[in-house]
Design a protein around this motif. Sequence first.
Motif, mmCIF file in Angstrom:
data_model
loop_
_atom_site.group_PDB
_atom_site.id
_atom_site.type_symbol
_atom_site.label_atom_id
_atom_site.label_comp_id
_atom_site.label_asym_id
_atom_site.label_seq_id
_atom_site.Cartn_x
_atom_site.Cartn_y
_atom_site.Cartn_z
ATOM 1 N N SER A 105 17.687 42.000 32.826
ATOM 2 C CA SER A 105 17.381 43.395 32.530
ATOM 3 C C SER A 105 18.643 44.096 32.046
ATOM 4 N N VAL A 106 18.466 45.218 31.382
ATOM 5 C CA VAL A 106 19.617 45.929 30.815
ATOM 6 C C VAL A 106 20.586 46.399 31.884
ATOM 7 N N ASP A 107 20.145 46.485 33.144
ATOM 8 C CA ASP A 107 21.067 46.885 34.210
ATOM 9 C C ASP A 107 21.749 45.684 34.865
ATOM 10 N N GLY A 108 21.527 44.479 34.323
ATOM 11 C CA GLY A 108 22.257 43.299 34.779
ATOM 12 C C GLY A 108 21.557 42.429 35.801
ATOM 13 N N HIS A 109 20.335 42.755 36.202
ATOM 14 C CA HIS A 109 19.614 41.936 37.172
ATOM 15 C C HIS A 109 18.856 40.809 36.481
ATOM 16 N N LYS A 110 18.892 39.606 37.075
ATOM 17 C CA LYS A 110 18.177 38.450 36.540
ATOM 18 C C LYS A 110 16.905 38.218 37.351
ATOM 19 N N THR A 111 15.824 37.885 36.644
ATOM 20 C CA THR A 111 14.586 37.480 37.306
ATOM 21 C C THR A 111 13.995 36.317 36.533
ATOM 22 N N ASN A 112 13.114 35.575 37.185
ATOM 23 C CA ASN A 112 12.453 34.451 36.515
ATOM 24 C C ASN A 112 11.117 34.190 37.184
ATOM 25 N N GLY A 113 10.312 33.384 36.530
ATOM 26 C CA GLY A 113 9.009 33.038 37.079
ATOM 27 C C GLY A 113 8.292 32.077 36.157
ATOM 28 N N ASN A 114 7.062 31.773 36.500
ATOM 29 C CA ASN A 114 6.253 30.895 35.655
ATOM 30 C C ASN A 114 4.776 31.172 35.889
ATOM 31 N N TYR A 115 3.974 30.725 34.950
ATOM 32 C CA TYR A 115 2.522 30.835 35.043
ATOM 33 C C TYR A 115 1.917 29.795 34.119
ATOM 34 N N THR A 116 0.611 29.583 34.211
ATOM 35 C CA THR A 116 -0.069 28.614 33.353
ATOM 36 C C THR A 116 -1.190 29.300 32.597
ATOM 37 N N PHE A 117 -1.576 28.665 31.485
ATOM 38 C CA PHE A 117 -2.765 29.045 30.732
ATOM 39 C C PHE A 117 -3.278 27.796 30.037
ATOM 40 N N SER A 118 -4.505 27.856 29.549
ATOM 41 C CA SER A 118 -5.101 26.701 28.871
ATOM 42 C C SER A 118 -5.650 27.106 27.519
ATOM 43 N N VAL A 119 -5.656 26.139 26.606
ATOM 44 C CA VAL A 119 -6.281 26.301 25.290
ATOM 45 C C VAL A 119 -7.464 25.359 25.265
ATOM 46 N N LYS A 120 -8.632 25.874 24.854
ATOM 47 C CA LYS A 120 -9.854 25.039 24.796
ATOM 48 C C LYS A 120 -9.785 24.038 23.678
#
Length: 120
Positions: A105-120
């Motif tokens: 973020s512009v104030d210097g904090h780091k974050t991360n994550g993940n998620y899934t999705f599918s394509v038919k």
Amino acid sequence: MRKFSMVFTLALAAAFSQQASAHAHLKSQYPAANANVEASPQALTLTFSEDIEPAFSGIEVLNASQQAVPLEKAERAPKQHNQLIVPLKQPLPGGQYQVSWHVLSVDGHKTNGNYTFSVK
């Protein structure tokens, strides 16, 4: 003196709670988490709770075989600085995909994550 102590404690608590909430949290994404889309998207779009630094942010997409999907360079949306857009180099074939993201973020904090999705 006791009244001053209480006011000081409340002010200190407010300052720390503002710092704790000053991280860029993922608010929405396209394709959405756990979505099953009809066709491959042209790009992934992630929207965060605050502005991000695109030079220190990124996305990795893995297919069901844990192979990296080729992506273009991640960019911040021109007028929406809390949005990261990552075009795909080629359409995704049907299957499940895992998106892992990290942002600064512009104030210097780091974050991360993940998620899934599918394509038919």
